[in-house]
Design a protein around this motif. Structure first.
Motif, PDB file in Angstrom:
ATOM      1  N   ILE A  16       0.841  -1.205   0.000  1.00 39.87           N
ATOM      2  CA  ILE A  16       0.000   0.000   0.000  1.00 39.87           C
ATOM      3  C   ILE A  16       0.872   1.249   0.000  1.00 39.87           C
ATOM      4  CG2 ILE A  16      -1.647   1.309   1.388  1.00 39.87           C
ATOM      5  CD1 ILE A  16      -2.835  -1.348   2.282  1.00 39.87           C
ATOM      6  N   ALA A  17       1.978   1.222   0.777  1.00 42.02           N
ATOM      7  CA  ALA A  17       2.887   2.369   0.784  1.00 42.02           C
ATOM      8  C   ALA A  17       3.492   2.590  -0.604  1.00 42.02           C
ATOM      9  CB  ALA A  17       3.985   2.152   1.816  1.00 42.02           C
ATOM     10  N   ALA A  18       3.841   1.496  -1.281  1.00 42.27           N
ATOM     11  CA  ALA A  18       4.379   1.621  -2.640  1.00 42.27           C
ATOM     12  C   ALA A  18       3.335   2.211  -3.583  1.00 42.27           C
ATOM     13  CB  ALA A  18       4.840   0.252  -3.138  1.00 42.27           C
ATOM     14  N   GLY A  19       2.075   1.780  -3.405  1.00 43.91           N
ATOM     15  CA  GLY A  19       1.011   2.369  -4.218  1.00 43.91           C
ATOM     16  C   GLY A  19       0.839   3.848  -3.933  1.00 43.91           C
ATOM     17  N   GLY A  20       1.000   4.238  -2.634  1.00 42.60           N
ATOM     18  CA  GLY A  20       0.913   5.657  -2.298  1.00 42.60           C
ATOM     19  C   GLY A  20       2.029   6.467  -2.929  1.00 42.60           C
ATOM     20  N   VAL A  21       3.233   5.908  -2.956  1.00 40.37           N
ATOM     21  CA  VAL A  21       4.357   6.599  -3.604  1.00 40.37           C
ATOM     22  C   VAL A  21       4.077   6.762  -5.098  1.00 40.37           C
ATOM     23  CG1 VAL A  21       6.781   6.360  -4.242  1.00 40.37           C
ATOM     24  CG2 VAL A  21       6.047   5.867  -1.892  1.00 40.37           C
ATOM     25  N   LEU A  22       3.587   5.704  -5.732  1.00 39.32           N
ATOM     26  CA  LEU A  22       3.252   5.782  -7.159  1.00 39.32           C
ATOM     27  C   LEU A  22       2.156   6.808  -7.399  1.00 39.32           C
ATOM     28  CD1 LEU A  22       3.742   4.635  -9.994  1.00 39.32           C
ATOM     29  CD2 LEU A  22       2.021   2.867  -9.483  1.00 39.32           C
ATOM     30  N   LEU A  23       1.197   6.866  -6.498  1.00 44.68           N
ATOM     31  CA  LEU A  23       0.122   7.859  -6.616  1.00 44.68           C
ATOM     32  C   LEU A  23       0.699   9.264  -6.531  1.00 44.68           C
ATOM     33  CD1 LEU A  23      -3.339   7.583  -4.910  1.00 44.68           C
ATOM     34  CD2 LEU A  23      -2.109   9.741  -4.836  1.00 44.68           C
ATOM     35  N   CYS A  24       1.643   9.470  -5.599  1.00 43.20           N
ATOM     36  CA  CYS A  24       2.258  10.795  -5.466  1.00 43.20           C
ATOM     37  C   CYS A  24       3.001  11.193  -6.745  1.00 43.20           C
ATOM     38  CB  CYS A  24       3.229  10.809  -4.279  1.00 43.20           C
ATOM     39  SG  CYS A  24       2.435  10.645  -2.663  1.00 43.20           S
ATOM     40  N   CYS A  25       3.601  10.211  -7.393  1.00 43.14           N
ATOM     41  CA  CYS A  25       4.356  10.502  -8.613  1.00 43.14           C
ATOM     42  C   CYS A  25       3.455  10.891  -9.781  1.00 43.14           C
ATOM     43  CB  CYS A  25       5.204   9.294  -9.004  1.00 43.14           C
ATOM     44  SG  CYS A  25       6.528   8.903  -7.834  1.00 43.14           S
ATOM     45  N   VAL A  64       6.974   6.485   5.363  1.00 44.14           N
ATOM     46  CA  VAL A  64       7.655   6.592   4.068  1.00 44.14           C
ATOM     47  C   VAL A  64       6.746   7.266   3.039  1.00 44.14           C
ATOM     48  CG1 VAL A  64       8.569   5.254   2.134  1.00 44.14           C
ATOM     49  CG2 VAL A  64       9.191   4.645   4.480  1.00 44.14           C
ATOM     50  N   ALA A  65       5.479   6.858   2.996  1.00 42.84           N
ATOM     51  CA  ALA A  65       4.550   7.426   2.017  1.00 42.84           C
ATOM     52  C   ALA A  65       4.326   8.913   2.255  1.00 42.84           C
ATOM     53  CB  ALA A  65       3.229   6.665   2.059  1.00 42.84           C
ATOM     54  N   VAL A  66       4.146   9.316   3.522  1.00 48.29           N
ATOM     55  CA  VAL A  66       3.877  10.727   3.827  1.00 48.29           C
ATOM     56  C   VAL A  66       5.114  11.579   3.557  1.00 48.29           C
ATOM     57  CG1 VAL A  66       3.300  12.350   5.674  1.00 48.29           C
ATOM     58  CG2 VAL A  66       2.056  10.192   5.473  1.00 48.29           C
ATOM     59  N   VAL A  67       6.293  11.094   3.936  1.00 43.54           N
ATOM     60  CA  VAL A  67       7.530  11.846   3.657  1.00 43.54           C
ATOM     61  C   VAL A  67       7.699  12.036   2.148  1.00 43.54           C
ATOM     62  CG1 VAL A  67      10.046  11.729   3.759  1.00 43.54           C
ATOM     63  CG2 VAL A  67       8.695  11.191   5.795  1.00 43.54           C
ATOM     64  N   PHE A  68       7.407  11.004   1.384  1.00 38.80           N
ATOM     65  CA  PHE A  68       7.515  11.119  -0.077  1.00 38.80           C
ATOM     66  C   PHE A  68       6.505  12.134  -0.603  1.00 38.80           C
ATOM     67  CE2 PHE A  68       6.998  10.019  -4.505  1.00 38.80           C
ATOM     68  CZ  PHE A  68       8.301   9.713  -4.906  1.00 38.80           C
ATOM     69  N   GLN A  69       5.298  12.156  -0.034  1.00 43.28           N
ATOM     70  CA  GLN A  69       4.294  13.120  -0.482  1.00 43.28           C
ATOM     71  C   GLN A  69       4.739  14.547  -0.191  1.00 43.28           C
ATOM     72  OE1 GLN A  69       0.546  13.357   1.650  1.00 43.28           O
ATOM     73  NE2 GLN A  69      -0.571  13.596  -0.275  1.00 43.28           N
ATOM     74  N   VAL A  70       5.293  14.787   1.008  1.00 46.07           N
ATOM     75  CA  VAL A  70       5.775  16.134   1.337  1.00 46.07           C
ATOM     76  C   VAL A  70       6.885  16.554   0.378  1.00 46.07           C
ATOM     77  CG1 VAL A  70       6.941  17.507   3.105  1.00 46.07           C
ATOM     78  CG2 VAL A  70       5.117  15.928   3.760  1.00 46.07           C
ATOM     79  N   ALA A  71       7.794  15.627   0.104  1.00 45.84           N
ATOM     80  CA  ALA A  71       8.884  15.947  -0.826  1.00 45.84           C
ATOM     81  C   ALA A  71       8.348  16.241  -2.222  1.00 45.84           C
ATOM     82  CB  ALA A  71       9.881  14.784  -0.864  1.00 45.84           C
ATOM     83  N   GLN A  72       7.377  15.455  -2.679  1.00 47.68           N
ATOM     84  CA  GLN A  72       6.829  15.662  -4.027  1.00 47.68           C
ATOM     85  C   GLN A  72       6.111  17.008  -4.123  1.00 47.68           C
ATOM     86  OE1 GLN A  72       3.371  15.517  -5.102  1.00 47.68           O
ATOM     87  NE2 GLN A  72       4.028  15.883  -7.239  1.00 47.68           N
ATOM     88  N   ILE A  73       5.309  17.348  -3.103  1.00 50.34           N
ATOM     89  CA  ILE A  73       4.601  18.630  -3.112  1.00 50.34           C
ATOM     90  C   ILE A  73       5.598  19.781  -3.084  1.00 50.34           C
ATOM     91  CG2 ILE A  73       3.184  20.146  -1.658  1.00 50.34           C
ATOM     92  CD1 ILE A  73       1.434  18.310  -3.117  1.00 50.34           C
ATOM     93  N   THR A  74       6.658  19.656  -2.293  1.00 48.58           N
ATOM     94  CA  THR A  74       7.665  20.721  -2.188  1.00 48.58           C
ATOM     95  C   THR A  74       8.379  20.929  -3.521  1.00 48.58           C
ATOM     96  OG1 THR A  74       7.981  20.203   0.158  1.00 48.58           O
ATOM     97  CG2 THR A  74       9.705  21.488  -0.922  1.00 48.58           C
ATOM     98  N   LEU A  75       8.745  19.837  -4.191  1.00 47.69           N
ATOM     99  CA  LEU A  75       9.411  19.951  -5.487  1.00 47.69           C
ATOM    100  C   LEU A  75       8.474  20.491  -6.559  1.00 47.69           C
ATOM    101  CD1 LEU A  75      11.447  16.602  -5.499  1.00 47.69           C
ATOM    102  CD2 LEU A  75      12.333  18.934  -5.200  1.00 47.69           C
ATOM    103  N   TRP A  76       7.199  20.123  -6.463  1.00 43.88           N
ATOM    104  CA  TRP A  76       6.241  20.512  -7.515  1.00 43.88           C
ATOM    105  C   TRP A  76       5.751  21.940  -7.327  1.00 43.88           C
ATOM    106  CZ3 TRP A  76       0.632  20.734  -6.820  1.00 43.88           C
ATOM    107  CH2 TRP A  76      -0.069  20.977  -8.012  1.00 43.88           C
TER     108      TRP A  76
END
Length: 750
Positions: free
Chosen positions: A475-484, A525-537
């Motif tokens: 599920i975390a991997a799916g969340g990372v893919l969703l963020c991407c 892991v999923a939430v940290v990746f989401q914060v990083a993706q939003i910050t970069l975007w």
């Protein structure tokens, strides 16, 4: 049956409702600080820089808003709600200052700082107001004032969405606080009821255990001494038994001694070594294999006393030539078994008279009340075997403060999962709607498809409350893919917190569901990746501007609240355990005073003069004294076997019947346990009047069964002397057979 008095919280007990309120305030204090810190970076861009007096006043009000919340929990057990209202007043001051310093219009894409701070005010109102209606009215006023402050400075559509969303959020906060309070209050009431039931049951158990022990003590000492003096026991033996009995009943004024919870069996055996030494002349005794076994004090005393009584019965009734033994063995897991056997005369267990207190009281009841088991196997001509066993069952498990159902019910896990699942479903629908109606971007559609693929695994976890670690990482991997993929085709300058919430809230809701299943690393892991993706975007401040940081704060607040409730539950359980310990000690004291002292004092008043006479005469008594010993022995037997059937009038009449030569049995089968004391005295006085007129040779006074309408049955009979003289079998002539009904209103078991 439950106790009749109204619940009263014991001093020092943990109040679940108060603890939950303090947990909510602590959570709100942390949230307030974080929200203010998140809102400050946008403050300069939204406000006119020249209006510094208003700006300073706003910052001071914000400081009061934050500082007042934790002050509500300082130095008090119950929260000081005045501090919470101070926080609300500070927010109102912010609303009053805001129009004098805002830019008009606000910069595109900015999020008003008071929009997030209103969550603090709503939370303070929800906790401070005891009435949900009052809380709703205050929150509605704050919502309307906030909308008026920003009217014309932000798009109308956003104003409407913000007002509706904040109204729903306020309603949710008020409802949530109300539910938590109600459930915590119910938990407190259930705990109080359970505590009262525990107190009542523990007191009754202690009194019953003390009664059995006292009955066994009286039987083994006083009754045995009187029977020895009345029979053909050696004078020296009768004298020593009488002196021992005097020592027992003269101990009635002593205070109870709090013994240790457990003791080696050998320590109890050593205390009665003289008694065993006397019996070793007629029996092979080997109890040393279990001497090192630790067991409860009451159990050890009961097993040793039952062993002594079984050997004594064997010597008295098994026959002089019988071989007898008592052997102890240690069982697995720390249990013990004591086997007393003889190859003597034996007896038919089914025909044992209820007056045989040595079997019923000194062995069976006493061992059972001490948490062990006793079994007697015998048959005429085949000897007798008594088996005593004790098995450790771990620490006592009394009625707990509250059951796990109540704990789970305080914050229902299944309902929370359903809400989170509904939020994810709404996020998926919103993502599709966003694509179809506005952005025409492919990213939200891909994200919606990924969300649909993840949702079944989340729902399965919601139903079962558990989740495999591989599933959590999947599920975390799916969340990372969703963020991407979620922001593909979207312009970060054209979106705000309202139009992107489906992405931020959806991922966070799924992360919370995985977190609550017991897996913490995958959602982090999923939430940290989401914060990083939003910050970069969306740029360095993107997470704050688009509301992700505030949403993470709310998630942290929810987890903090959940942890606070668990800590309050744990503290309440510790408090309840201490209360149970105090209750148990008090129950033992009550049992000592209500049971042992009164019973020993009555035995002292009844039998002490005769016991002293036996000692003075060195066991050599005339026929009148021997007859008196038999009468006193029967009177004390009545106290053991006919407890509720005795009052001064019945004792006097029964004593008179025995002195006239009648054989009287007084048997209590529990049929009077539900009769109040006043009604019981009236009933027993009636029974005494009916007994006074009797001149029968045999009288049986017996209670009815607990589920019967009959309170007392009296049967008086006289043998047919003519038939007896001719050697013919004949039934006794019944002089009286009467049933005294149970008083109206007295409870019947069943």
């Amino acid at each position: 049956m439950p106790p009749s008095h109204s619940p009263k919280r014991p001093a020092g007990a943990i109040c679940m409702k108060t603890g939950v309120e303090r947990g909510m305030i602590t959570t709100l204090a942390v949230v307030a600080l974080l929200l203010v810190l998140l809102a400050l970076p946008g403050f300069p861009s939204d406000h006119v820089p020249v209006v510094w007096p208003h700006g300073v006043a706003s910052l001071c009000s914000a400081a009061v808003l934050v500082a007042a919340v934790p002050s509500a929990t300082v130095g008090r057990q119950d929260p000081a709600r005045g501090w919470l209202w101070t926080s609300v007043v500070a927010y109102v001051a912010l609303l009053g200052l805001e129009p004098f310093q805002l830019r008009d219009p606000l910069p595109a894409g900015s999020t008003p700082w008071l929009l997030s701070l209103c969550l603090v005010a709503f939370g303070a109102v929800a906790v401070a107001a005891s009435s949900p209606i009052r809380a709703g009215a205050v929150c509605a006023g704050l919502d309307a004032a906030l909308a008026a402050v920003y009217a014309g400075r932000i798009p109308v559509s956003h104003s409407i969405i913000d007002a509706v969303g904040l109204g729903l959020l306020a309603a949710g906060l008020i409802a949530g606080v109300r539910v938590l309070r109600t459930r915590a209050d119910r938990a407190d009431q259930s705990e109080l009821t359970a505590q009262l039931l525990f107190e009542d049951q523990r007191r009754q158990t202690a009194i019953e255990a003390e009664r059995v022990q006292t009955d066994a003590l009286l039987h083994d000492s006083v009754l045995a001494a009187l029977l020895a003096a009345a029979g053909h026991e050696a004078p020296g033996r009768a004298t020593s038994m009488a002196q021992s009995a005097l020592d027992v009943i003269s101990d009635a004024d002593q205070h109870p001694v709090m013994q240790p919870s457990s003791v080696p069996l050998g320590a109890v055996l050593a205390a009665v070594e003289q008694d065993f030494a006397r019996l070793r002349r007629n029996a092979d005794i080997d109890l040393t294999p279990a001497a090192d076994t630790e067991l409860p004090v009451e159990t050890a005393n009961a097993l040793v006393s039952a062993t002594l009584q079984a050997l004594t019965n064997s010597i008295e009734h098994g026959g002089p030539s019988a071989r007898r033994s008592a052997v102890a063995v240690r069982l697995d897991r720390g249990g013990i078994r004591i086997v007393i056997t003889d190859d003597g005369a034996g007896f038919d267990i089914d025909t044992v008279d209820q007056e045989r207190l040595g079997v019923r009281v000194s062995i069976l009841e006493r061992v059972r009340m001490a948490g062990a088991s006793a079994e007697i196997r015998s048959a005429p001509g085949r000897g007798t075997t008594v088996v005593l066993e004790w098995h450790p069952t771990g620490p006592e498990q009394p009625m707990t403060r509250r059951t796990p159902v109540l704990r789970i019910g305080l914050i229902p896990r299944q309902q929370l999962y359903r809400v989170l699942a509904a939020l994810i479903s709404v996020a998926i629908l919103t993502a599709v709607s966003e694509t179809v109606l506005f952005s025409r971007a492919v990213g939200p559609v891909i994200a919606a498809v990924i969300g649909l693929l993840i949702l079944p695994a989340l729902l399965r976890g919601a139903r079962t409350g558990t989740m495999h670690e591989r599933t959590a990482w999947a599920i975390a991997a799916g969340g990372v893919l969703l963020c991407c993929t979620a922001t593909i085709g979207l312009d970060p300058t054209a979106v705000d917190c309202v139009s992107i919430y489906w992405y931020t809230c959806g991922v966070l809701a799924g992360a919370v569901m995985v977190w609550m299943s017991g897996h913490h690393a995958p959602p982090i892991v999923a939430v940290v990746f989401q914060v990083a993706q939003i910050t970069l975007w969306a740029g360095p401040t993107g997470a704050i501007r688009l509301g992700l940081a505030a949403e993470i704060v709310l998630v942290i607040a929810g987890l903090m609240m959940h942890r606070a409730v668990r800590r309050v539950s744990a503290a309440a359980d510790v408090s309840a355990a201490r209360q149970r310990e105090l209750t148990s000690r008090q129950a033992d004291l009550d049992a000592f005073h209500l049971g042992r002292r009164q019973r020993l004092q009555r035995a002292n008043n009844t039998a002490a003069p005769m016991l002293r006479h036996i000692v003075h005469q060195q066991g050599i008594l005339d026929s009148g004294s021997r007859a008196e010993c038999r009468i006193l022995e029967q009177a004390l037997r009545d106290e053991i076997r006919g407890r509720r059937l005795l009052n001064p009038a019945v004792r006097r009449v029964v004593s008179g019947l025995r002195r006239r030569g009648a054989y009287v049995q007084v048997l209590d089968d529990g049929g009077l346990d539900g009769v109040p004391s006043d009604a019981l005295d009236t009933l027993l006085d009636d029974a005494a009047r009916r007994l006074e007129a009797l001149d029968s040779a045999r009288v049986v006074i017996r209670t009815g069964q607990p589920d019967s309408d009959t309170a007392v049955t009296i049967v008086a009979s006289t043998p047919d002397e003519t038939a007896a003289a001719l050697g013919l079998d004949a039934d006794d002539e019944v002089d009286l057979w009467t049933n005294i009904p149970r008083p109206a209103g007295a409870s019947i078991a069943g």
